[in-house]
Scaffold this motif. Structure first.
Motif, mmCIF file in Angstrom:
data_model
loop_
_atom_site.group_PDB
_atom_site.id
_atom_site.type_symbol
_atom_site.label_atom_id
_atom_site.label_comp_id
_atom_site.label_asym_id
_atom_site.label_seq_id
_atom_site.Cartn_x
_atom_site.Cartn_y
_atom_site.Cartn_z
ATOM 1 N N TYR A 60 0.793 -1.429 0.251
ATOM 2 C CA TYR A 60 0.201 0.013 -0.239
ATOM 3 C C TYR A 60 0.853 1.218 0.045
ATOM 4 O O TYR A 60 1.047 2.090 -0.855
ATOM 5 C CB TYR A 60 -0.579 -0.525 0.700
ATOM 6 C CG TYR A 60 -1.670 1.200 1.543
ATOM 7 C CD1 TYR A 60 -2.856 1.550 0.712
ATOM 8 C CD2 TYR A 60 -1.559 2.554 2.618
ATOM 9 C CE1 TYR A 60 -3.949 2.716 0.365
ATOM 10 C CE2 TYR A 60 -2.065 3.429 2.514
ATOM 11 C CZ TYR A 60 -2.757 3.857 1.731
ATOM 12 O OH TYR A 60 -3.573 4.955 1.481
ATOM 13 N N ALA A 61 1.600 1.377 0.726
ATOM 14 C CA ALA A 61 3.394 1.990 0.953
ATOM 15 C C ALA A 61 3.883 2.430 -0.309
ATOM 16 O O ALA A 61 3.846 3.260 -0.958
ATOM 17 C CB ALA A 61 3.741 2.102 2.187
ATOM 18 N N TYR A 62 3.929 1.421 -1.274
ATOM 19 C CA TYR A 62 3.809 1.617 -1.938
ATOM 20 C C TYR A 62 3.036 2.074 -3.609
ATOM 21 O O TYR A 62 3.699 3.617 -4.552
ATOM 22 C CB TYR A 62 4.560 0.652 -2.846
ATOM 23 C CG TYR A 62 5.464 0.428 -4.158
ATOM 24 C CD1 TYR A 62 6.925 0.938 -4.647
ATOM 25 C CD2 TYR A 62 4.652 -0.161 -5.439
ATOM 26 C CE1 TYR A 62 7.095 0.758 -5.689
ATOM 27 C CE2 TYR A 62 5.562 0.111 -6.519
ATOM 28 C CZ TYR A 62 6.260 0.784 -7.159
ATOM 29 O OH TYR A 62 6.592 0.374 -8.389
ATOM 30 N N LYS A 109 4.063 -4.151 -9.571
ATOM 31 C CA LYS A 109 5.130 -3.522 -10.432
ATOM 32 C C LYS A 109 3.971 -3.163 -11.775
ATOM 33 O O LYS A 109 3.766 -3.006 -12.475
ATOM 34 C CB LYS A 109 6.605 -3.134 -10.832
ATOM 35 C CG LYS A 109 6.884 -1.755 -9.924
ATOM 36 C CD LYS A 109 8.954 -2.467 -10.128
ATOM 37 C CE LYS A 109 9.454 -2.136 -8.792
ATOM 38 N NZ LYS A 109 11.187 -2.033 -9.266
ATOM 39 N N ARG A 110 3.833 -4.816 -12.187
ATOM 40 C CA ARG A 110 3.121 -4.915 -13.605
ATOM 41 C C ARG A 110 1.992 -5.683 -12.790
ATOM 42 O O ARG A 110 1.048 -5.083 -14.222
ATOM 43 C CB ARG A 110 3.413 -6.914 -13.486
ATOM 44 C CG ARG A 110 4.966 -7.587 -13.971
ATOM 45 C CD ARG A 110 5.814 -9.114 -13.614
ATOM 46 N NE ARG A 110 6.728 -8.841 -13.928
ATOM 47 C CZ ARG A 110 7.512 -9.949 -14.251
ATOM 48 N NH1 ARG A 110 6.483 -11.355 -13.776
ATOM 49 N NH2 ARG A 110 8.442 -9.965 -14.378
ATOM 50 N N VAL A 150 12.110 10.022 -0.615
ATOM 51 C CA VAL A 150 11.916 8.973 -0.591
ATOM 52 C C VAL A 150 10.956 7.920 -1.159
ATOM 53 O O VAL A 150 9.856 7.773 -2.041
ATOM 54 C CB VAL A 150 11.426 8.321 0.600
ATOM 55 C CG1 VAL A 150 11.182 6.292 0.634
ATOM 56 C CG2 VAL A 150 11.675 9.106 1.900
ATOM 57 N N THR A 151 12.178 7.525 -2.587
ATOM 58 C CA THR A 151 11.222 6.604 -3.965
ATOM 59 C C THR A 151 10.056 5.726 -3.277
ATOM 60 O O THR A 151 10.295 4.684 -1.810
ATOM 61 C CB THR A 151 11.849 5.864 -4.833
ATOM 62 O OG1 THR A 151 13.181 5.288 -3.751
ATOM 63 C CG2 THR A 151 13.407 6.442 -4.992
ATOM 64 N N PRO A 152 9.545 5.701 -4.351
ATOM 65 C CA PRO A 152 8.387 4.234 -4.181
ATOM 66 C C PRO A 152 8.919 3.200 -3.388
ATOM 67 O O PRO A 152 8.234 1.925 -2.837
ATOM 68 C CB PRO A 152 7.492 4.515 -5.185
ATOM 69 C CG PRO A 152 7.142 5.466 -5.298
ATOM 70 C CD PRO A 152 9.140 6.154 -5.080
ATOM 71 N N GLU A 153 10.184 2.732 -4.668
ATOM 72 C CA GLU A 153 11.074 1.922 -3.875
ATOM 73 C C GLU A 153 11.848 1.148 -2.207
ATOM 74 O O GLU A 153 11.929 0.510 -1.642
ATOM 75 C CB GLU A 153 11.600 0.912 -5.059
ATOM 76 C CG GLU A 153 11.189 0.822 -6.495
ATOM 77 C CD GLU A 153 10.677 1.394 -7.398
ATOM 78 O OE1 GLU A 153 10.184 1.458 -8.295
ATOM 79 O OE2 GLU A 153 10.640 3.187 -6.920
ATOM 80 N N ARG A 154 12.446 2.718 -2.333
ATOM 81 C CA ARG A 154 12.631 2.395 -0.841
ATOM 82 C C ARG A 154 11.743 2.877 0.141
ATOM 83 O O ARG A 154 12.435 1.753 1.136
ATOM 84 C CB ARG A 154 13.779 4.263 -1.017
ATOM 85 C CG ARG A 154 14.501 4.173 0.352
ATOM 86 C CD ARG A 154 15.706 5.024 0.089
ATOM 87 N NE ARG A 154 16.154 4.683 -0.930
ATOM 88 C CZ ARG A 154 17.783 5.607 -0.515
ATOM 89 N NH1 ARG A 154 17.705 6.628 -0.448
ATOM 90 N NH2 ARG A 154 18.376 5.143 -1.671
ATOM 91 N N LEU A 155 10.509 2.984 0.235
ATOM 92 C CA LEU A 155 9.336 3.319 0.558
ATOM 93 C C LEU A 155 9.263 1.574 1.122
ATOM 94 O O LEU A 155 9.078 1.385 2.031
ATOM 95 C CB LEU A 155 8.381 4.327 0.555
ATOM 96 C CG LEU A 155 7.258 4.174 1.353
ATOM 97 C CD1 LEU A 155 7.717 5.031 3.099
ATOM 98 C CD2 LEU A 155 6.247 5.233 1.158
#
Length: 257
Positions: A60-62, A109-110, A150-155
């Motif tokens: 969800y955060a992403y 992501k997909r 903060v990037t989505p991936e890092r988050l």
């Protein structure tokens, strides 16, 4: 939309850790899921659902970081897990699926790419959701942890680590409660993060009616059990036991960023 972390012991000692308490099934949850996916069987559904219930918030955060809109992010999160649990996504996962964390992020992501390509205009809603997600709580957490750089991936990685450690702490708390030692847990949990001052040990000793030495031993045992539980929890999310150490390294690296 439906809503979804013994009295026989001497007074100055904690009960010794019970090795049986850390006993694990020979096969971890994620291994069961992968094996069933390869065989085209459905007997891994419960294990997969449990993993999703535990680790849904980092997803969800992403999505929230990528999308921005609260309600759309909630709808997409529900839809993603609906697809994951109902449409045999596991059987088509890529070779990197050995870690549940990697699989979940790649699948998400997909999913988002497919959703954007379809550009649906209709509003999702109704029906029976496979997971009940507590978005009110999630949004409160997100508003605290999300920062502009903060990037989505890092988050995702950071929230994955925090979710896992929260689960471990909850398990540890339950173990102490089952032994009638809840007060010990509350007094000693501050020592899980590392060394503390002599005054901190003295304060814990006074509150528990123990000697300073007994508190230091008890704190050491708690840290030891905490580390065991972290390994156990991570082992449930990797296919190869040899990946546990590198996953632990990644966990703390994500927290340090």
């Amino acid at each position: 939309m439906s809503r979804m972390g013994d009295s026989s012991q001497p007074q100055n000692q904690l009960p010794s850790d019970n090795p049986a308490a850390g006993a694990r099934f020979q096969t971890t949850q994620w291994t069961v899921v992968l094996a069933a996916g390869r065989a085209g069987q459905g007997d891994s559904q419960e294990a997969l659902a449990e993993l999703c219930r535990t680790y849904w918030y980092p997803v969800y955060a992403y999505i929230r970081r990528r999308i921005g809109d609260i309600h759309e992010s909630q709808d997409l999160t529900q839809a993603f897990f609906e697809q994951l649990l109902e449409k045999a996504t596991i059987s088509s996962a890529d070779p990197e699926r050995g870690r549940f964390r990697s699989f979940l992020l790649t699948a998400c992501k997909r999913f988002l790419i497919n959703e954007w390509q379809k550009a649906r205009a209709e509003k999702r809603g109704g029906g029976q959701r496979p997971l009940s997600l507590d978005f009110d709580s999630a949004e409160s957490r997100y508003s605290i942890v999300a920062v502009d750089n903060v990037t989505p991936e890092r988050l995702f990685e950071r929230q994955w680590a925090m979710t896992l450690l929260s689960q471990v702490l909850g398990t540890l708390k339950d173990e102490y409660a089952a032994r009638g030692k809840s007060e010990h847990f509350e007094a000693l949990k501050t020592f899980l993060s590392g060394r503390r001052s002599t005054d901190a040990y003295a304060a814990a000793a006074e509150s528990l009616g123990l000697s300073d030495g007994a508190v230091k031993v008890a704190a050491h045992r708690m840290r030891q059990r905490y580390r065991e539980l972290i390994r156990s929890r991570i082992a449930d999310t990797v296919e190869d036991p040899e990946d546990v150490d590198s996953e632990i390294h990644g966990l703390f690296a994500a927290l340090g960023r």
